[in-house]
Design a protein around this motif. Structure first.
Motif, short mmCIF file in Angstrom:
data_model
loop_
_atom_site.label_atom_id
_atom_site.label_comp_id
_atom_site.label_asym_id
_atom_site.label_seq_id
_atom_site.Cartn_x
_atom_site.Cartn_y
_atom_site.Cartn_z
N LEU A 146 108.38 -120.39 1.34
CA LEU A 146 107.18 -119.63 1.03
C LEU A 146 107.45 -118.16 1.34
CD1 LEU A 146 104.46 -121.97 2.60
CD2 LEU A 146 105.33 -121.98 0.24
N LYS A 147 107.04 -117.28 0.46
CA LYS A 147 107.30 -115.85 0.64
C LYS A 147 106.01 -115.14 1.02
CE LYS A 147 111.24 -116.06 -2.48
NZ LYS A 147 112.01 -115.42 -3.56
N GLU A 148 106.01 -114.58 2.22
CA GLU A 148 104.79 -113.98 2.76
C GLU A 148 104.22 -112.92 1.84
OE1 GLU A 148 103.22 -111.63 6.77
OE2 GLU A 148 105.28 -112.38 6.67
N ASP A 149 105.09 -112.10 1.25
CA ASP A 149 104.62 -111.02 0.37
C ASP A 149 103.89 -111.55 -0.86
OD1 ASP A 149 105.35 -108.73 1.71
OD2 ASP A 149 107.38 -108.72 0.89
N MET A 150 104.14 -112.81 -1.23
CA MET A 150 103.58 -113.35 -2.46
C MET A 150 102.35 -114.24 -2.23
SD MET A 150 107.27 -114.21 -4.27
CE MET A 150 106.68 -114.48 -5.93
N LEU A 151 102.05 -114.54 -0.98
CA LEU A 151 100.90 -115.39 -0.70
C LEU A 151 99.61 -114.64 -1.05
CD1 LEU A 151 101.88 -116.99 2.74
CD2 LEU A 151 102.03 -118.02 0.45
N PRO A 152 98.70 -115.27 -1.79
CA PRO A 152 97.46 -114.59 -2.17
C PRO A 152 96.54 -114.40 -0.97
CG PRO A 152 97.39 -116.88 -2.85
CD PRO A 152 98.78 -116.64 -2.35
N ARG A 153 96.14 -113.17 -0.75
CA ARG A 153 95.35 -112.82 0.43
C ARG A 153 94.01 -112.26 -0.04
NH1 ARG A 153 98.01 -110.23 5.71
NH2 ARG A 153 99.58 -111.66 4.93
N SER A 154 92.95 -113.03 0.17
CA SER A 154 91.62 -112.58 -0.23
C SER A 154 91.23 -111.32 0.55
CB SER A 154 90.60 -113.69 0.06
OG SER A 154 89.30 -113.18 0.20
N GLY A 155 90.64 -110.36 -0.16
CA GLY A 155 90.21 -109.14 0.51
C GLY A 155 89.16 -109.38 1.56
N SER A 156 88.19 -110.26 1.27
CA SER A 156 87.13 -110.53 2.24
C SER A 156 87.69 -111.24 3.47
CB SER A 156 86.02 -111.37 1.61
OG SER A 156 86.53 -112.57 1.05
N MET A 157 88.63 -112.14 3.27
CA MET A 157 89.24 -112.84 4.39
C MET A 157 90.07 -111.88 5.24
SD MET A 157 92.35 -114.25 5.55
CE MET A 157 93.34 -114.35 4.06
N ALA A 158 90.88 -111.04 4.60
CA ALA A 158 91.71 -110.10 5.33
C ALA A 158 90.86 -109.09 6.09
CB ALA A 158 92.66 -109.39 4.38
N ALA A 159 89.77 -108.63 5.46
CA ALA A 159 88.89 -107.66 6.12
C ALA A 159 88.23 -108.27 7.36
CB ALA A 159 87.83 -107.17 5.14
N TYR A 160 87.77 -109.51 7.24
CA TYR A 160 87.13 -110.16 8.38
C TYR A 160 88.15 -110.42 9.48
CZ TYR A 160 84.67 -113.54 11.26
OH TYR A 160 84.11 -114.20 12.33
N ALA A 161 89.37 -110.83 9.11
CA ALA A 161 90.41 -111.06 10.11
C ALA A 161 90.69 -109.78 10.89
CB ALA A 161 91.68 -111.57 9.44
N ALA A 162 90.73 -108.65 10.19
CA ALA A 162 90.94 -107.37 10.88
C ALA A 162 89.78 -107.06 11.82
CB ALA A 162 91.12 -106.26 9.85
N ASP A 163 88.57 -107.38 11.39
CA ASP A 163 87.39 -107.11 12.22
C ASP A 163 87.43 -107.88 13.53
OD1 ASP A 163 86.38 -105.39 10.36
OD2 ASP A 163 84.96 -106.82 9.50
N VAL A 164 87.93 -109.12 13.48
CA VAL A 164 87.90 -109.96 14.68
C VAL A 164 89.26 -110.05 15.38
CG1 VAL A 164 85.96 -111.32 13.85
CG2 VAL A 164 88.28 -112.08 13.32
N GLY A 165 90.25 -109.31 14.88
CA GLY A 165 91.53 -109.25 15.55
C GLY A 165 92.37 -110.50 15.44
N ILE A 166 92.33 -111.15 14.29
CA ILE A 166 93.12 -112.37 14.06
C ILE A 166 94.11 -112.10 12.93
CG2 ILE A 166 92.99 -114.73 13.15
CD1 ILE A 166 90.41 -115.10 14.68
#
Length: 402
Positions: free
Chosen positions: A299-319
């Motif tokens: 699996l290639k990390e750069d190619m994994l689909p990352r939802s914007g809402s999920m990534a934004a929330y993860a940044a908000d809660v430090g995960i």
């Protein structure tokens, strides 16, 4: 109401006899068993068929509680989890049997709401509900659903067909459901802290109020309140700004969308060699393909689909969002492997129908394993990091792991 009156209250008039007959149902709810005419299962499918069968169980306090899901959500997701299993074989869902074990605290209207969710999912995916069972439960609600489906004989997509040189593909973003659950549980914690704080100020015991206890018993109000309040802040953050994309995250957890059409597209192309649905986490499902096919999935990390809402929330809660993406589960998208020569055409076919499609890795020869090729962006020594893969643990949700 007795058992039979309850069943009638929950199911009567939900699906017309004509609608069910179009799905091969000769006899539905009301007798010892349902009767299905196999010939009636053949629409959308060509030639001789094979029958697919799947069963999933949802248990209160294990899979859901009053803070994370409404009763309607529980019903919808109980059926959707099974529909996803049919999708993972490239099949079409057809019929469902529903069993509920009901504690005394649940009244008939609450179970009626659960059936509202079940039938909503059934309508979305063309599933005829043809029977089931009802029992009492000493404490918690248990919902078990069995779904049948069909696929062209000899063409079902299995986990065991991956080949070296295949591309690894995904039919949707991952990590949203885990982020949604985290958000709902954070709201629960915040609510409990607010209740305890209020009780302390008034000299109370710190217990939830009787009104809150009643909401938990009714089941629906707690989750509705949390979901309605999901745009508020999270208790462990210094600033209580809006939670970005909260509706999408909560929806992904409570009302997942099985990838039935995506499974059919992959089967129809004839180039998909293995398929699995992401129920227990991407890493876990990739491991299942690797072990069944005796190969290594990269699996290639750069190619994994990352939802914007999920990534934004993860940044908000430090995960780290990668934790949710690899190990969160319950996304119900499909992970598969297919001939590399066909992936670009497959992507175009998916996009033509408005469906997502991602190339996320490759299959290599070797002992069964799953590894992650780290993203190079931001690395101090990108050239040195290139090609160095990190083994992924065979980890996901496990009911029996202590």
């Amino acid at each position: 109401m007795d058992e039979f009156a309850s069943i009638s209250h929950w199911t009567a008039g939900r699906q017309s006899a004509e609608w069910q007959q179009q799905r091969g149902v000769t006899l539905g709810i009301g007798d010892d068993t349902a009767i299905i005419a196999p010939a009636g299962m053949s629409d959308e499918l060509d030639g001789p068929l094979e029958l697919l069968m799947a069963v999933d169980t949802m248990v209160e306090t294990v899979h859901f509680n009053a803070y994370t899901m409404t009763d309607e959500d529980v019903g919808y997701k109980a059926l959707a989890a099974n529909v996803s299993d049919i999708a993972a074989m490239g099949g079409v869902p057809r019929h469902a049997l529903v069993s509920v074990s009901v504690p005394a605290a649940y009244g008939p209207e609450r179970i009626a709401r659960l059936y509202d969710g079940l039938y909503a999912c059934a309508a979305d995916y063309g599933v005829a509900i043809v029977g089931g069972d009802t029992t009492s439960s000493p404490q918690h609600l248990v919902v078990a659903v069995t779904v049948t489906g069909a696929v062209e004989a000899g063409r079902a997509l299995r986990r065991s067909g991956a080949k070296p040189g295949d591309a690894v593909v995904l039919t949707g973003a991952i990590g949203l459901s885990a982020a949604g659950l985290h958000l709902l549980l954070a709201r629960k914690q915040e609510r409990q802290e607010q209740t305890a704080h209020g009780a302390a100020e008034t000299g109370g015991t710190g217990r939830a109020s009787d009104a809150n206890d009643a909401n938990d018993a009714s089941g629906t109000q707690s989750a509705v309140d949390l979901q309605a309040a999901s745009s508020a802040g999270v208790s462990n953050q210094p600033q209580h700004g809006e939670v970005r994309g909260a509706a999408a995250l909560i929806g992904a957890h409570c009302r997942p969308a099985p990838s039935v059409r995506a499974g059919r597209l992959l089967l129809e192309r004839g180039s998909c060699n293995s398929l699995n649905d992401v129920s227990d986490g991407l890493a876990s499902e990739a491991w299942e393909i690797a072990e069944a096919s005796q190969c290594c999935l990269v699996l290639k990390e750069d190619m994994l689909p990352r939802s914007g809402s999920m990534a934004a929330y993860a940044a908000d809660v430090g995960i780290d969002p990668l934790e949710w993406m690899l190990y969160g589960g319950e996304d119900y998208v499909l992970i598969g492997t297919m001939e590399a020569a066909d992936v670009q055409a497959a992507r175009e076919a998916f996009h033509a129908e408005g469906l997502p499609f991602y190339i996320v890795g490759e299959v290599r020869q070797g002992a069964p394993s799953v590894v992650l090729e780290p993203a190079l962006s931001g690395k101090a020594d990108g050239a040195a990091a290139k090609g160095k893969c990190m083994p992924l643990a065979k980890r996901g949700y496990n009911h029996f792991k202590k």
